[in-house]
Write a protein that holds these residues in place. Structure first.
Motif, PDB file in Angstrom:
ATOM      1  N   ALA A   1       2.473  -3.080  -7.975  1.00  0.00           N
ATOM      2  CA  ALA A   1       1.590  -4.089  -7.389  1.00  0.00           C
ATOM      3  C   ALA A   1       0.185  -3.559  -7.132  1.00  0.00           C
ATOM      4  O   ALA A   1      -0.760  -4.342  -7.065  1.00  0.00           O
ATOM      5  N   VAL A   2       0.033  -2.246  -7.003  1.00  0.00           N
ATOM      6  CA  VAL A   2      -1.287  -1.665  -6.742  1.00  0.00           C
ATOM      7  C   VAL A   2      -2.049  -1.573  -8.056  1.00  0.00           C
ATOM      8  O   VAL A   2      -1.562  -0.972  -9.012  1.00  0.00           O
ATOM      9  N   PRO A   3      -3.248  -2.184  -8.135  1.00  0.00           N
ATOM     10  CA  PRO A   3      -4.015  -2.123  -9.383  1.00  0.00           C
ATOM     11  C   PRO A   3      -4.469  -0.697  -9.691  1.00  0.00           C
ATOM     12  O   PRO A   3      -4.799   0.073  -8.797  1.00  0.00           O
ATOM     13  N   ARG A   4      -4.453  -0.365 -10.954  1.00  0.00           N
ATOM     14  CA  ARG A   4      -4.875   0.972 -11.389  1.00  0.00           C
ATOM     15  C   ARG A   4      -6.392   1.087 -11.295  1.00  0.00           C
ATOM     16  O   ARG A   4      -7.110   0.119 -11.432  1.00  0.00           O
TER      17      ARG A   4
ATOM     18  N   GLN B   1       4.113   6.362   5.018  1.00  0.00           N
ATOM     19  CA  GLN B   1       4.175   6.507   6.468  1.00  0.00           C
ATOM     20  C   GLN B   1       5.511   5.979   7.008  1.00  0.00           C
ATOM     21  O   GLN B   1       6.098   6.569   7.905  1.00  0.00           O
ATOM     22  N   ALA B   2       5.997   4.870   6.458  1.00  0.00           N
ATOM     23  CA  ALA B   2       7.286   4.329   6.885  1.00  0.00           C
ATOM     24  C   ALA B   2       8.422   5.289   6.537  1.00  0.00           C
ATOM     25  O   ALA B   2       9.361   5.459   7.330  1.00  0.00           O
ATOM     26  N   GLU B   3       8.348   5.915   5.369  1.00  0.00           N
ATOM     27  CA  GLU B   3       9.361   6.908   4.992  1.00  0.00           C
ATOM     28  C   GLU B   3       9.315   8.115   5.921  1.00  0.00           C
ATOM     29  O   GLU B   3      10.340   8.611   6.358  1.00  0.00           O
ATOM     30  N   ARG B   4       8.111   8.583   6.211  1.00  0.00           N
ATOM     31  CA  ARG B   4       7.943   9.754   7.062  1.00  0.00           C
ATOM     32  C   ARG B   4       8.475   9.481   8.478  1.00  0.00           C
ATOM     33  O   ARG B   4       9.083  10.344   9.094  1.00  0.00           O
ATOM     34  N   ARG B   5       8.265   8.267   8.977  1.00  0.00           N
ATOM     35  CA  ARG B   5       8.722   7.901  10.314  1.00  0.00           C
ATOM     36  C   ARG B   5      10.180   7.454  10.346  1.00  0.00           C
ATOM     37  O   ARG B   5      10.705   7.144  11.409  1.00  0.00           O
ATOM     38  N   ARG B   6      10.814   7.340   9.165  1.00  0.00           N
ATOM     39  CA  ARG B   6      12.192   6.850   9.037  1.00  0.00           C
ATOM     40  C   ARG B   6      12.327   5.453   9.638  1.00  0.00           C
ATOM     41  O   ARG B   6      13.278   5.140  10.351  1.00  0.00           O
ATOM     42  N   ALA B   7      11.356   4.604   9.324  1.00  0.00           N
ATOM     43  CA  ALA B   7      11.282   3.276   9.914  1.00  0.00           C
ATOM     44  C   ALA B   7      12.178   2.268   9.204  1.00  0.00           C
ATOM     45  O   ALA B   7      12.502   1.232   9.775  1.00  0.00           O
TER      46      ALA B   7
ATOM     47  N   ASP C   1       0.855  -1.181   0.000  1.00  0.00           N
ATOM     48  CA  ASP C   1       0.000   0.000   0.000  1.00  0.00           C
ATOM     49  C   ASP C   1       0.897   1.239   0.000  1.00  0.00           C
ATOM     50  O   ASP C   1       1.759   1.373   0.872  1.00  0.00           O
ATOM     51  N   PRO C   2       0.709   2.144  -0.968  1.00  0.00           N
ATOM     52  CA  PRO C   2       1.539   3.356  -0.986  1.00  0.00           C
ATOM     53  C   PRO C   2       1.426   4.189   0.288  1.00  0.00           C
ATOM     54  O   PRO C   2       2.380   4.867   0.670  1.00  0.00           O
TER      55      PRO C   2
END
Length: 127
Positions: free
Chosen positions: A108-111, A79-85, A73-74
């Protein structure tokens, strides 16, 4: 001496409301921090490319090294990037390139699953 209640809870087939024998391994998404079966998450690892580190998706769960898990899920990725996880989950000292992982999640996310696309296709009652 009767057994302690916490020991029974740990040894029982249902711990925390999840039947692990039916579900399989449970992992935590580093984006949203929810615990779900590992089959619902994408595993990725850090790979050293020269002097740089890059995050490489591991859908087959076979690459060596410490792995972390993320929903496809984008929003979880952002959120992981924002939290530096990413660095904390993989125990990295440097900054890793997330480009390859981001491309894999986008592919992977369908259009056509966003609300923006659906609003353009709605019937106009004025016609």
């Amino acid at each position: 001496m009767p057994p302690r209640p916490e020991a029974d809870r740990i040894r029982g087939p249902r711990a925390g409301g999840v039947d692990f024998s039916a579900v399989g391994p449970v992992r935590t998404c580093i984006g949203c921090r929810s615990r779900v079966p590992a089959s619902q998450l994408l595993r990725f690892v850090a790979v050293k490319a020269g002097d740089d580190l890059r995050l490489e998706p591991d859908p087959g769960r076979r690459l060596p090294g410490r792995g972390a898990h993320l929903h496809l899920d984008p929003a979880c990725f952002a959120q992981a990037e924002r939290r530096r996880a990413f660095g904390r989950a993989l125990r990295l000292t440097g900054v890793a390139d997330t480009g390859l992982l981001a491309e894999h999640i986008r592919a992977a996310v369908p259009r056509g699953t966003t609300d923006d696309d659906a609003s353009e296709l709605r019937h106009d009652p004025a016609r």
